[in-house]
Enzyme design. Sequence first.
Site, PDB file in Angstrom:
ATOM      1  N   THR A 140      25.299  42.908  62.202  1.00  0.00           N
ATOM      2  CA  THR A 140      25.444  42.408  60.845  1.00  0.00           C
ATOM      3  C   THR A 140      24.284  42.958  60.021  1.00  0.00           C
ATOM      4  O   THR A 140      23.530  43.823  60.496  1.00  0.00           O
ATOM      5  CB  THR A 140      25.568  40.862  60.844  1.00  0.00           C
ATOM      6  OG1 THR A 140      25.877  40.442  59.510  1.00  0.00           O
ATOM      7  CG2 THR A 140      24.318  40.168  61.343  1.00  0.00           C
ATOM      8  N   LYS A 178      24.527  47.529  60.246  1.00  0.00           N
ATOM      9  CA  LYS A 178      25.880  48.046  60.451  1.00  0.00           C
ATOM     10  C   LYS A 178      25.951  49.582  60.330  1.00  0.00           C
ATOM     11  O   LYS A 178      26.866  50.198  60.848  1.00  0.00           O
ATOM     12  CB  LYS A 178      26.856  47.420  59.452  1.00  0.00           C
ATOM     13  CG  LYS A 178      27.197  45.973  59.750  1.00  0.00           C
ATOM     14  CD  LYS A 178      28.250  45.480  58.774  1.00  0.00           C
ATOM     15  CE  LYS A 178      28.671  44.072  59.089  1.00  0.00           C
ATOM     16  NZ  LYS A 178      29.804  43.633  58.273  1.00  0.00           N
ATOM     17  N   ASN A 232      30.735  47.066  62.950  1.00  0.00           N
ATOM     18  CA  ASN A 232      30.363  45.665  63.181  1.00  0.00           C
ATOM     19  C   ASN A 232      30.590  45.249  64.631  1.00  0.00           C
ATOM     20  O   ASN A 232      30.146  44.181  65.048  1.00  0.00           O
ATOM     21  CB  ASN A 232      31.112  44.718  62.222  1.00  0.00           C
ATOM     22  CG  ASN A 232      32.521  44.441  62.677  1.00  0.00           C
ATOM     23  OD1 ASN A 232      33.193  45.325  63.208  1.00  0.00           O
ATOM     24  ND2 ASN A 232      32.982  43.223  62.486  1.00  0.00           N
ATOM     25  N   ASP A 278      36.095  44.276  60.529  1.00  0.00           N
ATOM     26  CA  ASP A 278      36.102  43.547  59.246  1.00  0.00           C
ATOM     27  C   ASP A 278      37.411  43.760  58.488  1.00  0.00           C
ATOM     28  O   ASP A 278      37.895  42.859  57.816  1.00  0.00           O
ATOM     29  CB  ASP A 278      34.939  44.003  58.356  1.00  0.00           C
ATOM     30  CG  ASP A 278      33.596  43.484  58.846  1.00  0.00           C
ATOM     31  OD1 ASP A 278      33.571  42.428  59.504  1.00  0.00           O
ATOM     32  OD2 ASP A 278      32.568  44.132  58.573  1.00  0.00           O
ATOM     33  N   ALA A 310      31.829  47.302  45.166  1.00  0.00           N
ATOM     34  CA  ALA A 310      32.034  48.618  45.786  1.00  0.00           C
ATOM     35  C   ALA A 310      31.065  48.850  46.943  1.00  0.00           C
ATOM     36  O   ALA A 310      30.741  49.984  47.269  1.00  0.00           O
ATOM     37  CB  ALA A 310      31.875  49.705  44.726  1.00  0.00           C
ATOM     38  N   GLY A 311      30.617  47.771  47.580  1.00  0.00           N
ATOM     39  CA  GLY A 311      29.696  47.886  48.715  1.00  0.00           C
ATOM     40  C   GLY A 311      30.445  47.995  50.034  1.00  0.00           C
ATOM     41  O   GLY A 311      31.626  48.370  50.074  1.00  0.00           O
ATOM     42  N   GLY A 312      29.749  47.631  51.112  1.00  0.00           N
ATOM     43  CA  GLY A 312      30.337  47.732  52.450  1.00  0.00           C
ATOM     44  C   GLY A 312      31.569  46.852  52.627  1.00  0.00           C
ATOM     45  O   GLY A 312      32.559  47.265  53.239  1.00  0.00           O
ATOM     46  N   ALA A 313      31.519  45.648  52.096  1.00  0.00           N
ATOM     47  CA  ALA A 313      32.655  44.737  52.243  1.00  0.00           C
ATOM     48  C   ALA A 313      33.872  45.290  51.499  1.00  0.00           C
ATOM     49  O   ALA A 313      35.000  45.204  51.989  1.00  0.00           O
ATOM     50  CB  ALA A 313      32.281  43.359  51.720  1.00  0.00           C
TER      51      ALA A 313
HETATM   52  P1  ATR Z   1      28.271  44.139  51.026  1.00  0.00           P
HETATM   53  O1  ATR Z   1      28.002  44.948  52.260  1.00  0.00           O
HETATM   54  O2  ATR Z   1      28.341  42.654  51.269  1.00  0.00           O
HETATM   55  O3  ATR Z   1      29.455  44.629  50.271  1.00  0.00           O
HETATM   56  P2  ATR Z   1      26.477  45.506  49.262  1.00  0.00           P
HETATM   57  O4  ATR Z   1      26.822  46.789  49.935  1.00  0.00           O
HETATM   58  O5  ATR Z   1      25.054  45.214  48.919  1.00  0.00           O
HETATM   59  O6  ATR Z   1      26.977  44.271  50.116  1.00  0.00           O
HETATM   60  O7  ATR Z   1      27.389  45.422  47.917  1.00  0.00           O
HETATM   61  C1  ATR Z   1      27.295  44.369  47.025  1.00  0.00           C
HETATM   62  C2  ATR Z   1      28.315  44.555  45.891  1.00  0.00           C
HETATM   63  O8  ATR Z   1      28.177  43.430  45.030  1.00  0.00           O
HETATM   64  C3  ATR Z   1      28.092  45.776  45.029  1.00  0.00           C
HETATM   65  O9  ATR Z   1      29.326  46.226  44.557  1.00  0.00           O
HETATM   66  C4  ATR Z   1      27.248  45.212  43.873  1.00  0.00           C
HETATM   67  O10 ATR Z   1      27.382  45.917  42.670  1.00  0.00           O
HETATM   68  P3  ATR Z   1      26.496  47.230  42.333  1.00  0.00           P
HETATM   69  O11 ATR Z   1      27.110  48.364  43.094  1.00  0.00           O
HETATM   70  O12 ATR Z   1      26.605  47.364  40.874  1.00  0.00           O
HETATM   71  O13 ATR Z   1      25.078  46.885  42.791  1.00  0.00           O
HETATM   72  C5  ATR Z   1      27.878  43.869  43.714  1.00  0.00           C
HETATM   73  N1  ATR Z   1      26.995  42.895  43.073  1.00  0.00           N
HETATM   74  C6  ATR Z   1      25.956  42.231  43.641  1.00  0.00           C
HETATM   75  N2  ATR Z   1      25.372  41.402  42.746  1.00  0.00           N
HETATM   76  C7  ATR Z   1      26.068  41.544  41.582  1.00  0.00           C
HETATM   77  C8  ATR Z   1      25.969  40.960  40.277  1.00  0.00           C
HETATM   78  N3  ATR Z   1      25.032  40.052  39.990  1.00  0.00           N
HETATM   79  N4  ATR Z   1      26.848  41.354  39.338  1.00  0.00           N
HETATM   80  C9  ATR Z   1      27.812  42.264  39.627  1.00  0.00           C
HETATM   81  N5  ATR Z   1      27.961  42.863  40.829  1.00  0.00           N
HETATM   82  C10 ATR Z   1      27.105  42.516  41.793  1.00  0.00           C
END
Ligand code: ATR
Length: 290
Positions: A65, A69, A90, A105, A131-134
């Site tokens: 986690t 990952k 994962n 996942d 647009a992150g990992g999830a």
């Molecule tokens: P995970 O692996 O859980 O997806 P991550 O890779 O850190 O975590 O991705 C977090 C996502 O949440 C990203 O899309 C992030 O947007 P940015 O690419 O603009 O950083 C989004 N996110 C986190 N906090 C946010 C906020 N306060 N407002 C809008 N988007 C947010």
Amino acid sequence: MDQELKLFGIFGHPLSHTLSPIFQEAGFQKAGLHAHYLVFDLSLPSFKRVMKSLKKIPLKGFNLTIPYKQTVIPYLDWLTASAKAIGAVNTVYRFGKKWYGTNTDHEGFWLPLAKEWKWKARGKEALVIGAGGAARAVLYALSSKRIRKITVWNRTQKRGEKLIRDFSKLFPQVEFEYQSWQPGDRADLQPFDLIVNTTSVGLNSQDKPLLKEKDIFSSKTQGLKHFVDLIYKPAETPFIRFAKKKGHRTMNGLPMLLYQGARAFEIWTGHKAPLDVMRKTLTEAVRLKK
Ligand code: ATR
């Protein structure tokens, strides 16, 4: 009961709040396996040292986690297609003398939609916020099930565009679109059958709602939509609360946590995961969690 002790575990940092051992242990017990699931809360240098000795560690498989990952990838012998596409592992398992990395996942996301809602992706249009990992796991799940179109809303343009570029190459039959958007902007949800929050917005009680209540129309006027928030604590973010109030179907992130773990259980043990007992244990654990 199986005689040989089988050890599994989870690597991450910090890991004080992980719920995985609780429901994996319940699953092992119910399946009559002589198996245990350990927590390895390691700093980055320690994690790397352990991974360098992977050939010798007495584990049959393990989970990863945050934040490992991706860090784990160079230490593995092989990656499955899902792990490659999502760019994260994962679940790791042994096959002969080799270590395989996969990603459950996407199944964790998909299985509850299919099993609990009988929802089908084919021909539909979905909105993924973040647009992150999830988000990558969600895009992989929906694209593999032949959804027609996925629109991605993300605050940071570069990340959003890269995500749809990568997935357009992997799944040319699916249409992908990126739209610049941030919490507080107006949201037209009309085209979407499924709306998924993959961001961390809603995790803290002080967060502004991801979507404004007035942008979520009633299911009676716009048709029934499906809202999924990958957050499970709090169980009801404003995103979920508003959607529920307007008569839509809603799901939080707990089923995804359960099903990704259940798939790992099955990969490692070859036994069908005892879902009912794992779900019950997880639900109770999250209820008691501060
Ligand atoms: P995970 O692996 O859980 O997806 P991550 O890779 O850190 O975590 O991705 C977090 C996502 O949440 C990203 O899309 C992030 O947007 P940015 O690419 O603009 O950083 C989004 N996110 C986190 N906090 C946010 C906020 N306060 N407002 C809008 N988007 C947010």
